[in-house]
Enzyme design. Structure first.
Site, PDB file in Angstrom:
ATOM      1  N   GLY A   1       0.842  -1.205   0.000  1.00 30.60           N
ATOM      2  CA  GLY A   1       0.000   0.000   0.000  1.00 30.60           C
ATOM      3  C   GLY A   1       0.868   1.242   0.000  1.00 30.60           C
ATOM      4  O   GLY A   1       2.105   1.145   0.083  1.00 30.60           O
ATOM      5  N   ASP A   2       0.237   2.402  -0.118  1.00 31.34           N
ATOM      6  CA  ASP A   2       0.942   3.698  -0.116  1.00 31.34           C
ATOM      7  C   ASP A   2       1.956   3.815  -1.244  1.00 31.34           C
ATOM      8  O   ASP A   2       3.002   4.439  -1.092  1.00 31.34           O
ATOM      9  CB  ASP A   2       1.645   3.940   1.229  1.00 31.34           C
ATOM     10  CG  ASP A   2       0.691   3.771   2.387  1.00 31.34           C
ATOM     11  OD1 ASP A   2      -0.415   4.309   2.298  1.00 31.34           O
ATOM     12  OD2 ASP A   2       1.044   3.068   3.350  1.00 31.34           O
TER      13      ASP A   2
ATOM     14  N   THR B   1      -3.598   7.826   9.168  1.00 32.41           N
ATOM     15  CA  THR B   1      -3.378   7.789  10.621  1.00 32.41           C
ATOM     16  C   THR B   1      -2.196   8.643  11.088  1.00 32.41           C
ATOM     17  O   THR B   1      -2.043   8.861  12.285  1.00 32.41           O
ATOM     18  CB  THR B   1      -3.080   6.340  11.059  1.00 32.41           C
ATOM     19  OG1 THR B   1      -1.921   5.897  10.329  1.00 32.41           O
ATOM     20  CG2 THR B   1      -4.235   5.407  10.760  1.00 32.41           C
ATOM     21  N   GLY B   2      -1.339   9.100  10.179  1.00 27.33           N
ATOM     22  CA  GLY B   2      -0.157   9.871  10.562  1.00 27.33           C
ATOM     23  C   GLY B   2       0.961   9.008  11.138  1.00 27.33           C
ATOM     24  O   GLY B   2       2.007   9.518  11.548  1.00 27.33           O
TER      25      GLY B   2
ATOM     26  N   GLY C   1       7.640  13.293  -8.893  1.00 26.80           N
ATOM     27  CA  GLY C   1       7.195  14.315  -7.944  1.00 26.80           C
ATOM     28  C   GLY C   1       5.705  14.191  -7.737  1.00 26.80           C
ATOM     29  O   GLY C   1       5.025  13.507  -8.506  1.00 26.80           O
TER      30      GLY C   1
ATOM     31  N   ASN D   1      -9.868   2.895   5.688  1.00 29.00           N
ATOM     32  CA  ASN D   1      -8.693   2.451   6.436  1.00 29.00           C
ATOM     33  C   ASN D   1      -7.374   2.762   5.739  1.00 29.00           C
ATOM     34  O   ASN D   1      -6.328   2.300   6.150  1.00 29.00           O
ATOM     35  CB  ASN D   1      -8.771   0.939   6.718  1.00 29.00           C
ATOM     36  CG  ASN D   1      -9.128   0.130   5.492  1.00 29.00           C
ATOM     37  OD1 ASN D   1      -9.851   0.603   4.634  1.00 29.00           O
ATOM     38  ND2 ASN D   1      -8.645  -1.081   5.413  1.00 29.00           N
ATOM     39  N   ALA D   2      -7.418   3.498   4.661  1.00 29.60           N
ATOM     40  CA  ALA D   2      -6.184   3.953   4.008  1.00 29.60           C
ATOM     41  C   ALA D   2      -6.507   5.285   3.364  1.00 29.60           C
ATOM     42  O   ALA D   2      -7.665   5.694   3.310  1.00 29.60           O
ATOM     43  CB  ALA D   2      -5.726   2.946   2.963  1.00 29.60           C
ATOM     44  N   GLY D   3      -5.462   5.946   2.901  1.00 31.84           N
ATOM     45  CA  GLY D   3      -5.720   7.255   2.299  1.00 31.84           C
ATOM     46  C   GLY D   3      -4.919   7.457   1.045  1.00 31.84           C
ATOM     47  O   GLY D   3      -3.814   6.948   0.907  1.00 31.84           O
ATOM     48  N   HIS D   4      -5.522   8.143   0.108  1.00 26.17           N
ATOM     49  CA  HIS D   4      -4.791   8.579  -1.073  1.00 26.17           C
ATOM     50  C   HIS D   4      -4.495  10.056  -0.890  1.00 26.17           C
ATOM     51  O   HIS D   4      -5.362  10.800  -0.456  1.00 26.17           O
ATOM     52  CB  HIS D   4      -5.654   8.478  -2.319  1.00 26.17           C
ATOM     53  CG  HIS D   4      -5.853   7.082  -2.789  1.00 26.17           C
ATOM     54  ND1 HIS D   4      -4.882   6.129  -2.737  1.00 26.17           N
ATOM     55  CD2 HIS D   4      -6.917   6.509  -3.370  1.00 26.17           C
ATOM     56  CE1 HIS D   4      -5.353   5.016  -3.255  1.00 26.17           C
ATOM     57  NE2 HIS D   4      -6.590   5.214  -3.632  1.00 26.17           N
TER      58      HIS D   4
ATOM     59  N   LYS E   1      -0.837   5.504  -5.363  1.00 24.13           N
ATOM     60  CA  LYS E   1      -1.950   5.213  -6.274  1.00 24.13           C
ATOM     61  C   LYS E   1      -2.810   6.447  -6.516  1.00 24.13           C
ATOM     62  O   LYS E   1      -3.218   6.700  -7.646  1.00 24.13           O
ATOM     63  CB  LYS E   1      -2.842   4.109  -5.693  1.00 24.13           C
ATOM     64  CG  LYS E   1      -2.221   2.732  -5.742  1.00 24.13           C
ATOM     65  CD  LYS E   1      -3.147   1.693  -5.175  1.00 24.13           C
ATOM     66  CE  LYS E   1      -3.444   1.892  -3.708  1.00 24.13           C
ATOM     67  NZ  LYS E   1      -2.297   1.827  -2.816  1.00 24.13           N
TER      68      LYS E   1
HETATM   69  P1  GDP Z   1      -1.480   5.943  -1.961  1.00 21.80           P
HETATM   70  O1  GDP Z   1      -2.330   5.500  -0.837  1.00 21.80           O
HETATM   71  O2  GDP Z   1      -0.973   4.767  -2.751  1.00 21.80           O
HETATM   72  O3  GDP Z   1      -2.116   6.981  -2.822  1.00 21.80           O
HETATM   73  O4  GDP Z   1      -0.195   6.594  -1.378  1.00 21.80           O
HETATM   74  P2  GDP Z   1       0.033   7.895  -0.475  1.00 21.80           P
HETATM   75  O5  GDP Z   1      -1.187   8.612  -0.117  1.00 21.80           O
HETATM   76  O6  GDP Z   1       0.957   7.509   0.597  1.00 21.80           O
HETATM   77  O7  GDP Z   1       0.755   8.816  -1.543  1.00 21.80           O
HETATM   78  C1  GDP Z   1       2.052   8.901  -1.604  1.00 21.80           C
HETATM   79  C2  GDP Z   1       2.589  10.257  -1.170  1.00 21.80           C
HETATM   80  O8  GDP Z   1       3.672  10.539  -2.007  1.00 21.80           O
HETATM   81  C3  GDP Z   1       1.654  11.453  -1.335  1.00 21.80           C
HETATM   82  O9  GDP Z   1       2.012  12.442  -0.386  1.00 21.80           O
HETATM   83  C4  GDP Z   1       1.942  11.936  -2.738  1.00 21.80           C
HETATM   84  O10 GDP Z   1       1.655  13.301  -2.957  1.00 21.80           O
HETATM   85  C5  GDP Z   1       3.403  11.672  -2.821  1.00 21.80           C
HETATM   86  N1  GDP Z   1       3.877  11.272  -4.148  1.00 21.80           N
HETATM   87  C6  GDP Z   1       3.247  10.504  -5.074  1.00 21.80           C
HETATM   88  N2  GDP Z   1       4.038  10.302  -6.126  1.00 21.80           N
HETATM   89  C7  GDP Z   1       5.219  10.951  -5.852  1.00 21.80           C
HETATM   90  C8  GDP Z   1       6.459  11.080  -6.538  1.00 21.80           C
HETATM   91  O11 GDP Z   1       6.675  10.559  -7.621  1.00 21.80           O
HETATM   92  N3  GDP Z   1       7.440  11.784  -5.902  1.00 21.80           N
HETATM   93  C9  GDP Z   1       7.265  12.369  -4.698  1.00 21.80           C
HETATM   94  N4  GDP Z   1       8.271  13.036  -4.159  1.00 21.80           N
HETATM   95  N5  GDP Z   1       6.103  12.263  -4.018  1.00 21.80           N
HETATM   96  C10 GDP Z   1       5.111  11.556  -4.586  1.00 21.80           C
END
Ligand code: GDP
Length: 424
Positions: free
Chosen positions: A11-12, A301-302, A414, A37-40, A15
């Site tokens: 996860g994380d 959840t931080g 990014g 239970n998860a966040g994007h 996505k």
């Molecule tokens: P998800 O649950 O799979 O969507 O994952 P997250 O919420 O943990 O998202 C990943 C974090 O990384 C978020 O804060 C995004 O803004 C950031 N992020 C996503 N892709 C990139 C990337 O290519 N580079 C960087 N530096 N940050 C990214």
């Protein structure tokens, strides 16, 4: 075109960011499993948004978003999430959001039971997000869950909820010795947080079936990664739902359909929230530096995430069970600070080198075999074409492609919408 966007690892993987980018080509985005239970995290020209329940397409006015039958929905959380987005100027009406009448409601007593059980387990806890997901899915299998569609017959709920509460209190009050839950509190919660969504409820199966026949493009957005799948993940440290792409048409409400494309989101290094085996974990200064560089703290959840180098063994398995047709490699820019990049190339189990992803006690006892490859040591966040990338970064991408056996179509450098490279 039916496309599923899924996580390859724990996860994380980023996505949310990829769905936000890819969803511009889709008419409808559907969440098909899990709950809040998860966040994007999605960053775009309208701001930075954390979405726990709403599909990422909610940030585009013209996209229709569906919460599918495979979900368990905490309506209080949904209510607050919708409110936050509205405060930021995002319009959410029944035209933008449709909630399946077959989805289950994650009730306050599910959250309570999740917490009571984690507390009872003490040191042996699963590392649940305590948001009631497992208890809510359990009720579904016990055929005791309240379905969203029942909200359309509010007059029947007084008796229905009273019956469920009576049954729940056998566990809450008599089992855990906690104060009993009250029917009137549950009904008040329903009136406050569920009833405002009455006009959003529909038979999303009929809606999506029609959409498919009209040739609409539909994206299925997964939460969590392959290794959190209830059957194919690192059980019991999994989620209670099916996170794999094969489940997308079922959990979305159109079980008769087949996917055209499966985009696997794979991170340039590894991270994992909560308990359970995480073989490639890096500790000490090496781990801390990676966590800081990647900002690896849970969106829901931080909690600080555990981190490690790219895990070839787990990723190859993730790509296989997801059945990916292509990959999006995220957060490659995060590795810019490293002279040498750690890669977990195999595991050691009972003194032997293994390339397959083990389970049970074999997985718990597996040790990582690390190799270090040259770092690229420069800022790649402004690269937009493959030829902009330094050779070491390109080699890193090619090696991952080869190791997991699937083409990498996108590389994200990014968090912003335009910070990506289309490789072919
Ligand atoms: P998800 O649950 O799979 O969507 O994952 P997250 O919420 O943990 O998202 C990943 C974090 O990384 C978020 O804060 C995004 O803004 C950031 N992020 C996503 N892709 C990139 C990337 O290519 N580079 C960087 N530096 N940050 C990214």
């Amino acid at each position: 075109m039916l496309t599923s966007v899924v996580g390859i690892n724990w996860g994380d993987e980023g996505k949310g960011r990829m769905v936000d980018l890819l969803s511009q080509n889709y008419d409808i985005v559907v969440r098909y499993q899990g709950g809040n239970n998860a966040g994007h995290t999605v960053v775009n020209d309208r701001g930075r948004f954390i979405l726990n329940l709403l599909p990422s397409g909610i940030l585009r006015d013209e996209t229709v978003n569906v919460l599918g039958p495979g979900m368990v929905i905490d309506m209080e959380h949904l209510y607050n999430e919708v409110q936050r987005l509205r405060d930021a100027g995002i319009e959410i009406t029944p035209k933008h959001l449709k909630i399946s009448d077959r989805a289950s409601i994650c009730m306050p007593y599910h959250k309570l039971l999740d917490c009571l059980e984690e507390d009872r387990l003490g040191d042996k806890k699963f590392g649940s997000t305590r948001r009631g997901i497992s208890p809510a899915y359990s009720d579904r299998y016990m055929k005791k869950a309240l379905r969203v569609g029942e909200l359309l017959h509010r007059e029947l709920l007084d008796e229905r909820v009273a019956d469920i509460v009576e049954w729940k209190n056998l566990l809450v009050e008599k089992g855990y010795g906690h104060e009993a839950i009250k029917t009137e509190d549950m009904l008040e919660w329903i009136d406050k947080y569920c009833m405002p969504f009455k006009d959003y409820i529909c038979d999303t199966t009929l809606y999506l079936d029609k959409a498919v026949k009209e040739g609409k493009n539909i994206m299925f957005e997964a939460q969590l990664g392959a290794l959190r799948d209830i059957d194919y993940g690192i059980f019991p440290y999994t989620s209670a739902s099916y996170t794999i792409a094969s489940y997308a048409p079922i959990g979305a409400g159109i079980p008769e359909q087949r996917l055209d494309e499966i985009v696997g989101i794979i991170k340039a290094y590894s991270s994992c929230v909560g308990e359970g085996p995480f073989t490639c974990e890096l500790f000490g200064a090496e781990g801390d530096a990676l966590r800081e560089a990647g900002g690896e703290y849970g969106a829901a959840t931080g909690r600080p995430r555990r981190v490690g180098g790219f895990d070839v063994v787990a990723s190859r398995y993730g790509v296989m069970v997801q059945g990916c047709t292509c990959l999006a490699l995220t957060k490659l820019d995060v590795l810019s600070y490293l002279d040498e990049i750690p890669v977990c190339v195999a595991y050691e189990v009972e003194g032997k080198r293994v390339d397959y992803f083990p389970k049970g006690i074999e997985l718990t006892e597996a040790k990582p075999i690390y190799e270090y490859v040259p770092g690229f040591k420069c800022d790649i966040s402004a690269c937009r074409k493959p030829e902009d990338l330094p050779t070491a970064a390109m080699d890193y991408i090619k090696n991952i492609e080869k190791a997991v056996g699937c083409p990498i179509k996108y590389v994200s450098v990014g968090p912003d919408r335009d910070q990506y490279i289309e490789m072919f």
